[in-house]
Design a protein around this motif. Sequence first.
Motif, PDB file in Angstrom:
ATOM      1  N   THR A 294       0.838  -1.215   0.000  1.00  0.00           N
ATOM      2  CA  THR A 294       0.000   0.000   0.000  1.00  0.00           C
ATOM      3  C   THR A 294       0.864   1.253   0.000  1.00  0.00           C
ATOM      4  OG1 THR A 294      -0.093   0.224   2.410  1.00  0.00           O
ATOM      5  CG2 THR A 294      -1.693  -1.273   1.378  1.00  0.00           C
ATOM      6  N   ALA A 295       0.207   2.383  -0.188  1.00  0.00           N
ATOM      7  CA  ALA A 295       0.907   3.670  -0.133  1.00  0.00           C
ATOM      8  C   ALA A 295       1.567   3.877   1.220  1.00  0.00           C
ATOM      9  CB  ALA A 295      -0.071   4.806  -0.426  1.00  0.00           C
ATOM     10  N   GLU A 296       0.937   3.364   2.282  1.00  0.00           N
ATOM     11  CA  GLU A 296       1.505   3.520   3.620  1.00  0.00           C
ATOM     12  C   GLU A 296       2.849   2.815   3.759  1.00  0.00           C
ATOM     13  OE1 GLU A 296       0.781   5.418   6.272  1.00  0.00           O
ATOM     14  OE2 GLU A 296      -0.652   6.329   4.880  1.00  0.00           O
ATOM     15  N   ASP A 297       3.046   1.734   3.009  1.00  0.00           N
ATOM     16  CA  ASP A 297       4.335   1.058   3.044  1.00  0.00           C
ATOM     17  C   ASP A 297       5.441   1.976   2.528  1.00  0.00           C
ATOM     18  OD1 ASP A 297       3.549  -1.545   4.047  1.00  0.00           O
ATOM     19  OD2 ASP A 297       2.554  -1.854   2.123  1.00  0.00           O
ATOM     20  N   PHE A 298       5.140   2.759   1.506  1.00  0.00           N
ATOM     21  CA  PHE A 298       6.128   3.696   0.975  1.00  0.00           C
ATOM     22  C   PHE A 298       6.303   4.897   1.894  1.00  0.00           C
ATOM     23  CE2 PHE A 298       5.268   1.165  -2.748  1.00  0.00           C
ATOM     24  CZ  PHE A 298       6.527   1.054  -3.328  1.00  0.00           C
ATOM     25  N   HIS A 299       5.217   5.354   2.511  1.00  0.00           N
ATOM     26  CA  HIS A 299       5.356   6.425   3.509  1.00  0.00           C
ATOM     27  C   HIS A 299       6.280   5.962   4.635  1.00  0.00           C
ATOM     28  CE1 HIS A 299       2.489   8.905   1.539  1.00  0.00           C
ATOM     29  NE2 HIS A 299       1.410   8.221   1.899  1.00  0.00           N
ATOM     30  N   THR A 300       6.123   4.723   5.058  1.00  0.00           N
ATOM     31  CA  THR A 300       6.959   4.180   6.134  1.00  0.00           C
ATOM     32  C   THR A 300       8.418   4.108   5.710  1.00  0.00           C
ATOM     33  OG1 THR A 300       5.122   2.879   7.030  1.00  0.00           O
ATOM     34  CG2 THR A 300       7.347   2.191   7.641  1.00  0.00           C
ATOM     35  N   SER A 301       8.664   3.662   4.487  1.00  0.00           N
ATOM     36  CA  SER A 301      10.041   3.560   3.997  1.00  0.00           C
ATOM     37  C   SER A 301      10.699   4.927   3.928  1.00  0.00           C
ATOM     38  CB  SER A 301      10.064   2.892   2.620  1.00  0.00           C
ATOM     39  OG  SER A 301      11.393   2.690   2.189  1.00  0.00           O
ATOM     40  N   VAL A 302       9.975   5.916   3.417  1.00  0.00           N
ATOM     41  CA  VAL A 302      10.517   7.280   3.343  1.00  0.00           C
ATOM     42  C   VAL A 302      10.769   7.827   4.749  1.00  0.00           C
ATOM     43  CG1 VAL A 302      10.005   9.662   2.674  1.00  0.00           C
ATOM     44  CG2 VAL A 302       9.491   7.782   1.100  1.00  0.00           C
ATOM     45  N   ASN A 303       9.827   7.602   5.648  1.00  0.00           N
ATOM     46  CA  ASN A 303       9.992   8.076   7.024  1.00  0.00           C
ATOM     47  C   ASN A 303      11.181   7.410   7.707  1.00  0.00           C
ATOM     48  OD1 ASN A 303       8.868   9.586   9.441  1.00  0.00           O
ATOM     49  ND2 ASN A 303       8.844   7.488  10.224  1.00  0.00           N
ATOM     50  N   ASN A 304      11.385   6.131   7.442  1.00  0.00           N
ATOM     51  CA  ASN A 304      12.513   5.434   8.046  1.00  0.00           C
ATOM     52  C   ASN A 304      13.844   6.047   7.626  1.00  0.00           C
ATOM     53  OD1 ASN A 304      10.973   3.608   9.477  1.00  0.00           O
ATOM     54  ND2 ASN A 304      11.118   1.981   7.961  1.00  0.00           N
ATOM     55  N   VAL A 305      13.980   6.348   6.363  1.00  0.00           N
ATOM     56  CA  VAL A 305      15.240   6.932   5.906  1.00  0.00           C
ATOM     57  C   VAL A 305      15.406   8.350   6.447  1.00  0.00           C
ATOM     58  CG1 VAL A 305      14.507   7.946   3.686  1.00  0.00           C
ATOM     59  CG2 VAL A 305      16.814   7.048   3.929  1.00  0.00           C
ATOM     60  N   THR A 306      14.297   9.067   6.637  1.00  0.00           N
ATOM     61  CA  THR A 306      14.371  10.395   7.262  1.00  0.00           C
ATOM     62  C   THR A 306      14.929  10.280   8.673  1.00  0.00           C
ATOM     63  OG1 THR A 306      12.511  11.265   5.975  1.00  0.00           O
ATOM     64  CG2 THR A 306      13.051  12.406   8.020  1.00  0.00           C
ATOM     65  N   GLN A 307      14.436   9.313   9.431  1.00  0.00           N
ATOM     66  CA  GLN A 307      14.915   9.134  10.801  1.00  0.00           C
ATOM     67  C   GLN A 307      16.397   8.772  10.843  1.00  0.00           C
ATOM     68  OE1 GLN A 307      12.967  10.072  13.352  1.00  0.00           O
ATOM     69  NE2 GLN A 307      11.540  10.551  11.693  1.00  0.00           N
ATOM     70  N   VAL A 308      16.847   7.967   9.901  1.00  0.00           N
ATOM     71  CA  VAL A 308      18.262   7.614   9.857  1.00  0.00           C
ATOM     72  C   VAL A 308      19.106   8.832   9.473  1.00  0.00           C
ATOM     73  CG1 VAL A 308      20.004   6.144   8.757  1.00  0.00           C
ATOM     74  CG2 VAL A 308      17.759   5.209   9.316  1.00  0.00           C
ATOM     75  N   MET A 309      18.593   9.648   8.566  1.00  0.00           N
ATOM     76  CA  MET A 309      19.329  10.857   8.177  1.00  0.00           C
ATOM     77  C   MET A 309      19.467  11.817   9.357  1.00  0.00           C
ATOM     78  SD  MET A 309      18.474  11.865   4.237  1.00  0.00           S
ATOM     79  CE  MET A 309      16.693  11.761   4.268  1.00  0.00           C
ATOM     80  N   ILE A 310      18.435  11.893  10.177  1.00  0.00           N
ATOM     81  CA  ILE A 310      18.529  12.725  11.378  1.00  0.00           C
ATOM     82  C   ILE A 310      19.634  12.186  12.278  1.00  0.00           C
ATOM     83  CG2 ILE A 310      17.337  13.430  13.497  1.00  0.00           C
ATOM     84  CD1 ILE A 310      14.714  13.354  11.875  1.00  0.00           C
ATOM     85  N   HIS A 311      19.638  10.879  12.469  1.00  0.00           N
ATOM     86  CA  HIS A 311      20.656  10.239  13.323  1.00  0.00           C
ATOM     87  C   HIS A 311      22.058  10.461  12.774  1.00  0.00           C
ATOM     88  CE1 HIS A 311      23.268   6.839  14.470  1.00  0.00           C
ATOM     89  NE2 HIS A 311      22.670   6.940  15.649  1.00  0.00           N
TER      90      HIS A 311
END
Length: 455
Positions: free
Chosen positions: A34-51
């Motif tokens: 679903t679209a939410e799976d891609f939202h989750t993937s994008v959000n995950n990489v955002t969190q790693v970039m913050i770290h």
Amino acid sequence: MMTHTLISRCFGALLLVISFTACEEKPMEPIVITAEDFHTSVNNVTQVMIHDIFSPPQASRIYAYPNVAAYEILSSTNNEYNSLANQLTDFTAIPTPTTTENLNYELAALVAHIDLSRRLVFSEDKITPYRDSLYQLWNTKNPTEYTVSKTYGLAVADHVAAWMDGDMYKETRTMPKFSVITDDPSRWQPTPPSYGDGIEPHWNKIRPFVIDSASQFKPVPPPAYSMDENSDFYKELKEVYDISESITAKGDDAEEIAIAQFWDCNPYVSVTRGHLMFATKKITPGAHWIGIAKIASRNAGHDVMQTMYTYTKTSLAIADAFISCWDEKYRSNLVRPETLINEHFNDNWQPILQTPPFPEYVSGHSVVSGAAAEALTSIFGDGFSFIDDTELPFGLPVRSFSSFRDAASEAAVSRLYGGIHYRAAVDNGLVQGKNIGRFVNATLKMKVNKDQVSN
């Protein structure tokens, strides 16, 4: 009473039934992405970039490539969308699958997105467990569909990675640091509290995605440096100081402070307490606009294809905006307000926002916001209102906007309120960003039916 023989026969028959039942192949469950799976993937990489504390230009690159890979796979079987092959600089068509039997294109697209995201960050270990948990789930549901789709997704990821490796990023890692040894008072100098080196002085050498070159949208020059009180430059410097003093006098509840803080998006803010120095980490300006793209896609009820179209177009506009902006920053190499205000007006003055470590002109927020807003407007229209909750995880309340352009204008002026940019950098930067966004809209033919025109 049953005889021993009859009991044995019944027991044998029962074992035979059980045996046949056990041998029946378990029905395979289809894998639904679903679209939410891609939202989750994008959000995950955002969190790693913050770290990992990626700089704003670096972060824009990390978003773009995985989005392109996912978009290409999805568009290859959707007759409403065009491939980006031969539209993006040096980008060729992705490989065709060796088999389409049991191939789930949405699953392959998500595999490619996760794999490229993992390759682009430092902390791969923070994405790997998420990836592996999905792999295990998919393999349990439908091993054949999972294997075929994963194989194709990784093949496309390899293709995009090979293209990515030619963008000059690796070469710029070994180029010289930016020299700040100068007697010229108009030139940028490192600012407190950390007095860091200028970030990414060679970013204009990164290969653009859509624009022809880093200098294609070169803005008008900033006002000529002069400490003559009648000069335009001095008036803009004094304006920064006067606005800051006026805002500060209003107290912490001032709307201008709320605006400045909402759009701060500084990935590394140095904090000094006594002899202790540490950092607070947040999203970058590009990440904020990727967050807005997510909000808009959700509000519009976008499916997987529409969601990745939105992410991809927005991230390409943002990436080229940073290349264009950084080209000007190290060309004009202009001193920040904080340096001159401390020297000429008030040596104890501090801006509301911490001055980031690179030259002043033009405002990165203004350029990136202008470009992202134009890309999003071309997709959703000019009257698309939304509530921006992107900064909630960082303790800031939501803000409401009547359009993407409304948000971009506020993001731009926030830099003046924050005390880190002159007005010319804000105004001219916004114009530069809008021009880049409009060029992306006009150049990329991503939809078969032309996107809404962005005026």
